[in-house]
Motif scaffolding. Structure first.
Motif, PDB file in Angstrom:
ATOM      1  N   GLU A 178       0.839  -1.183   0.000  1.00 46.78           N
ATOM      2  CA  GLU A 178       0.000   0.000   0.000  1.00 46.78           C
ATOM      3  C   GLU A 178       0.886   1.249   0.000  1.00 46.78           C
ATOM      4  O   GLU A 178       1.767   1.388   0.858  1.00 46.78           O
ATOM      5  N   VAL A 179       0.672   2.121  -0.962  1.00 45.76           N
ATOM      6  CA  VAL A 179       1.481   3.331  -1.118  1.00 45.76           C
ATOM      7  C   VAL A 179       0.610   4.527  -0.754  1.00 45.76           C
ATOM      8  O   VAL A 179      -0.436   4.757  -1.368  1.00 45.76           O
ATOM      9  N   MET A 180       1.059   5.284   0.268  1.00 50.42           N
ATOM     10  CA  MET A 180       0.239   6.385   0.777  1.00 50.42           C
ATOM     11  C   MET A 180       1.133   7.586   1.077  1.00 50.42           C
ATOM     12  O   MET A 180       2.046   7.492   1.894  1.00 50.42           O
ATOM     13  N   GLY A 181       0.878   8.688   0.401  1.00 52.44           N
ATOM     14  CA  GLY A 181       1.603   9.914   0.670  1.00 52.44           C
ATOM     15  C   GLY A 181       0.925  10.740   1.745  1.00 52.44           C
ATOM     16  O   GLY A 181      -0.125  10.375   2.277  1.00 52.44           O
ATOM     17  N   HIS A 182       1.546  11.875   2.075  1.00 51.73           N
ATOM     18  CA  HIS A 182       0.915  12.875   2.934  1.00 51.73           C
ATOM     19  C   HIS A 182       0.799  14.146   2.089  1.00 51.73           C
ATOM     20  O   HIS A 182       1.290  14.182   0.953  1.00 51.73           O
ATOM     21  N   PRO A 183       0.158  15.199   2.564  1.00 50.83           N
ATOM     22  CA  PRO A 183      -0.056  16.375   1.709  1.00 50.83           C
ATOM     23  C   PRO A 183       1.220  16.986   1.135  1.00 50.83           C
ATOM     24  O   PRO A 183       1.168  17.625   0.078  1.00 50.83           O
ATOM     25  N   GLY A 184       2.377  16.763   1.777  1.00 47.75           N
ATOM     26  CA  GLY A 184       3.623  17.347   1.281  1.00 47.75           C
ATOM     27  C   GLY A 184       4.457  16.434   0.413  1.00 47.75           C
ATOM     28  O   GLY A 184       5.536  16.821  -0.060  1.00 47.75           O
ATOM     29  N   THR A 185       4.000  15.217   0.154  1.00 46.92           N
ATOM     30  CA  THR A 185       4.762  14.276  -0.680  1.00 46.92           C
ATOM     31  C   THR A 185       4.710  14.707  -2.144  1.00 46.92           C
ATOM     32  O   THR A 185       3.632  14.950  -2.678  1.00 46.92           O
TER      33      THR A 185
END
Length: 311
Positions: A178-185
């Motif tokens: 599972e690949v999950m960024g955050h708002p700054g990625t």
């Protein structure tokens, strides 16, 4: 950017699997561990997983049901090809470097995968020290099961190159990532991590936004908590609870077998994040006490030979 050198921080159940799988798929892999004692505890895990790879590949010669997606993208393999993959597994194991040095681990690393305990303070401490040693272009990901990357991005020194890459247990068979960024990625680093997941025979599952527990644990953790609550409140024993789930749903395992595979330390770290766990009269408090007693007795799951079941 092309990822070549991979560092896995942590040699627990999943950290060991991620490291071996990455090496098996041709990456130069190092494992960073906190102490010499951690190295000694990681080595038997790595050997056990390597033996599982070799044994599974041997079984695939005669048993089509033994096929594991993470071991080969090809579904039909000759005996000669399977023998080559067995050598590949042994070579991967032999190639792993284990170190307690931040500097040695981070040098020339293209990707660092943090797989340490589900403890926010420990993660922050690790990130702040690691930031002093990382190369400018190194991508940093977390395998955290329940914590959001936005909680830690500011401590990494590279929030734009930081995101989550979460693996399921027994990754050679359950090959999801599972690949999950955050708002700054930044998108380009997200895309690099997706490609890496594909390159180690995983199926990337791309999340559009942050979600505690991702997709898998958003489904799994409430299920495991429900099973533990039945035991902690003395409704039924683990065998009966598991049997109920298996017979009623056709699932091969129940919640307590899954907990043993995940490791009871991980389950304990998750439950103690619930403020109610501090009260021994609440269900979370009873679950925490139950797990702590088993951990203190060395009954931490499959890798210890005993958890809720004996192995």
């Amino acid at each position: 950017m092309s990822i070549k050198k991979v560092v896995v921080a942590g040699g627990g159940v999943l950290g060991s699997q991620i490291a071996l799988q990455s090496a098996y798929c041709g990456f130069d892999v190092a494992i960073w561990l906190r102490s010499e004692g951690s190295i000694k505890r990681a080595q038997p895990k790595l050997e056990r997983f390597k033996n599982i790879y070799v044994d599974t590949l041997e079984k695939m010669k005669t048993d089509a049901s033994a096929y594991c997606r993470g071991l080969s993208k090809k579904t039909e393999l000759s005996s000669e090809e399977l023998d080559e993959l067995k050598k590949q597994a042994q070579n991967a194991y032999d190639s792993l470097t284990l170190t307690t040095s931040y500097e040695e681990a981070a040098k020339d690393a293209d990707l660092i995968i943090e797989a340490i305990s589900e403890n926010p303070e420990h993660k922050i401490e690790f990130y702040q020290e690691l930031a002093k040693h990382m190369e400018d272009e190194t991508i940093l990901v977390t395998n955290s099961s329940t914590l959001l990357p936005s909680m830690f991005a500011e401590y990494t020194g590279r929030p734009e190159k930081y995101l989550s890459l979460h693996f399921a247990n027994t990754i050679w068979a359950n090959n999801t990532a599972e690949v999950m960024g955050h708002p700054g990625t930044e998108q380009k680093y997200y895309d690099e991590v997706v490609k890496f997941a594909e390159d180690i025979n995983m199926i990337p599952l791309k999340l559009k936004k942050e979600q505690p527990g991702y997709i898998l644990n958003s489904l799994l953790v409430p299920f495991l908590n429900a099973g533990q609550a039945l035991l902690a409140n003395d409704v039924a024993d683990p065998e009966t609870i598991d049997k109920t789930w298996i017979l009623a749903t056709g699932s091969p395992v129940g919640p307590f077998h899954i907990l043993d595979i995940v490791g009871l330390e991980t389950a304990y770290n998750i439950v103690v994040m619930n403020p109610e766990s501090k009260d021994p009269e609440t269900t979370p408090g009873k679950i925490a006490k139950m797990l702590k007693e088993k951990i203190d007795a060395g009954e931490t799951g499959v890798n210890a030979g005993k958890g809720f079941y004996e192995y």
